[in-house]
Design an enzyme around this catalytic site. Structure first.
Site, PDB file in Angstrom:
ATOM      1  NE  ARG A  45      -4.227  -1.694   1.709  1.00 31.87           N
ATOM      2  CZ  ARG A  45      -4.496  -2.407   2.804  1.00 31.87           C
ATOM      3  NH1 ARG A  45      -3.920  -2.105   3.954  1.00 31.87           N
ATOM      4  NH2 ARG A  45      -5.360  -3.389   2.751  1.00 31.87           N
ATOM      5  CE  LYS A 203      12.063 -14.317  15.949  1.00 32.16           C
ATOM      6  NZ  LYS A 203      12.744 -13.102  16.445  1.00 32.16           N
ATOM      7  N   GLY A 300      16.440  -7.133  11.098  1.00 30.50           N
ATOM      8  CA  GLY A 300      16.961  -6.075  10.222  1.00 30.50           C
ATOM      9  C   GLY A 300      16.686  -6.393   8.765  1.00 30.50           C
TER      10      GLY A 300
HETATM   11  N1  HSE Z   1      11.243  -8.374  16.356  1.00 35.52           N
HETATM   12  C1  HSE Z   1      12.084  -9.445  15.972  1.00 35.52           C
HETATM   13  C2  HSE Z   1      13.357  -9.369  16.777  1.00 35.52           C
HETATM   14  C3  HSE Z   1      12.387  -9.348  14.512  1.00 35.52           C
HETATM   15  O1  HSE Z   1      13.639  -8.331  17.363  1.00 35.52           O
HETATM   16  O2  HSE Z   1      14.073 -10.365  16.863  1.00 35.52           O
HETATM   17  C4  HSE Z   1      13.067 -10.560  13.955  1.00 35.52           C
HETATM   18  O3  HSE Z   1      12.270 -11.696  14.057  1.00 35.52           O
END
Ligand code: HSE
Length: 434
Positions: A45, A203, A300
């Site tokens: 967008r 994760k 990043g």
């Molecule tokens: N917000 C996440 C971090 C981004 O700071 O690790 C990467 O997954």
């Protein structure tokens, strides 16, 4: 050979990075993949000022990409659970392969998504979902395939590690560093996901599944954030030769699997204790290989793009292979996943750092020692900070040997019930990682 056509959904930090890396390294990528990888359409967008998209077709509707017959691989970089799930399921239904960096989506809806992908014979690749640019999923799923994995432990949230590092090294405030992490594009859209450990638990859930061959079970992960850590505990940890890190730990035991994210004291001389800033690191211990360590930028623009593009190359290479002979999504064959249970935190085992605010008079230490010994808790070290007496209270800091968490819960309840103990007892788990 005709180039593979890719549609990128989302041109934010990671989407922009992916576009730029594909463009800049197009020739080398084609040499690796065996054919070109071309971005045929982008759904966004807002233009990304860091991206010169030139003549690439742009749409504001992600479903234009998913329904575009020209596109072979859909790259989902919009984040979140709901729309992203709809997008990915639609792409699979349309017979498209998917590459995603969305850990929340995989951790929460991955079982359903992978089942659907197997049914349709397509790949859902998700290397960028864990630890940014570190190819840790590939390392565990393929590189360590000969091992029985015993445990893994990782600093898997860049924002949290950045905050802890800046607070410890520069004495900056939590809020100030978080703001900078947001400006640098490290933090999640909702930064409480970073500081409360939810992102790390997403994760860890993924890593545990591919390490132990279990279905994704995010709802069973124990999650504790860093927002309540105090400078005092950071300093006492240092005095005891430890460093506090926000760690995700997954460990296989006979009774079940520990799956937990929490602040953790680690001996200061361990490599992982010296992983600072936005860097991530994951230790994986396998029965054949022993301990291994994977280190790199955990968030990043281009580090995460590095993982997305690697997945694109993998999918491109696999396009012609028999779906039944591809690397399974969760490392183990879908019909061979185990039902080994995830343990509640009370059944997990760890050593503990305890800080007790005690009245400064004779007999207090004896009471503390009695409560611990009655519960079979062995003290490894103890420190009483006489110089820090305030309002008649002295901090007593101790580190225990490993013990099942339920016993520490009982001991803390008994300690907090003592007349000589003021305030809540601070408890931080301790891992030697050896
Ligand atoms: N917000 C996440 C971090 C981004 O700071 O690790 C990467 O997954």
């Amino acid at each position: 050979m005709k180039p593979v056509k890719v549609g990128i959904c989302g041109l934010g930090t990671v989407g922009g990075g992916t576009f730029n890396v594909l463009k800049r390294n197009a020739e080398e990528i084609a040499r690796r993949a065996g054919r070109g990888i071309e971005v045929a359409q982008i759904a966004t967008r807002h233009p990304n000022p860091k991206c010169d998209t030139g003549t690439t077709a742009i749409t504001a509707d992600i479903f234009d990409v998913v329904n575009n017959p020209e596109i072979d691989i859909v790259v989902e970089l919009i984040g979140g659970y709901t729309l992203a799930k709809e997008l990915v399921l639609k792409a699979i239904e349309n017979g498209k392969h998917v590459v995603t960096a969305n850990k929340a989506l995989i951790a929460v809806h991955g079982n359903e998504i992978f089942a659907k992908a197997c049914e349709k014979g397509v790949i859902v690749a998700f290397e960028a979902s864990v630890a940014g640019g570190i190819p840790v999923i590939k390392a565990i799923r393929e590189g360590l395939a000969g091992n029985r994995i015993n445990w893994l432990a990782g600093i898997i949230n860049g924002t949290g590690n950045f905050i802890l590092t800046e607070m410890r090294e520069k004495g900056r405030t939590f809020e100030d560093v978080l703001k900078e992490a947001q400006e640098l594009g490290y933090a999640e859209a909702d930064p409480t996901f970073d500081v409360e450990g939810i992102d790390a638990a997403h994760k860890l859930t993924i890593l545990a599944s591919i390490a132990f061959g279990i279905p994704l079970q995010f709802d069973k992960a124990y999650t504790e954030g860093i927002a309540r850590l105090t400078t005092a505990d950071v300093n006492y940890a240092e005095a005891l030769s430890y460093r506090i890190k926000h760690l995700g730990v997954a460990r296989r035991t006979d009774a079940g699997i520990e799956l937990r994210v929490h602040p953790t004291l680690i001996p200061a001389d361990r490599l992982i204790a010296n992983v600072n800033g936005v860097m991530n690191a994951v230790m994986v211990n396998g029965d054949a290989v022993g301990s291994t360590l994977y280190y790199g930028a955990g968030a990043g623009m281009e580090p995460t793009a590095s993982a997305v593009v690697a997945d694109l190359v993998d999918v491109t290479r696999a396009l012609t292979t028999d779906p039944n002979n591809r690397v399974p999504h969760l490392a183990f064959q879908p019909d061979s996943l185990s039902d080994h249970p995830i343990l509640p935190i009370s059944a997990c085992e760890s050593a503990y750092y305890l800080r007790i605010q005690a009245k400064d008079h004779p007999g207090v230490l004896a009471q503390v020692a009695t409560i611990l010994s009655e519960r079979g808790i062995n003290i490894e070290s103890i420190m009483q900070k006489e110089a820090e007496v305030q309002d008649g209270l002295v901090p007593v800091i101790l580190v225990t040997h490993r013990v099942v968490e339920q016993r520490i819960d009982d001991a803390i309840a008994a300690l907090e019930a003592l007349d000589d103990v003021a305030d809540k007892v601070v408890r931080i788990r301790v891992e030697q990682l050896n």
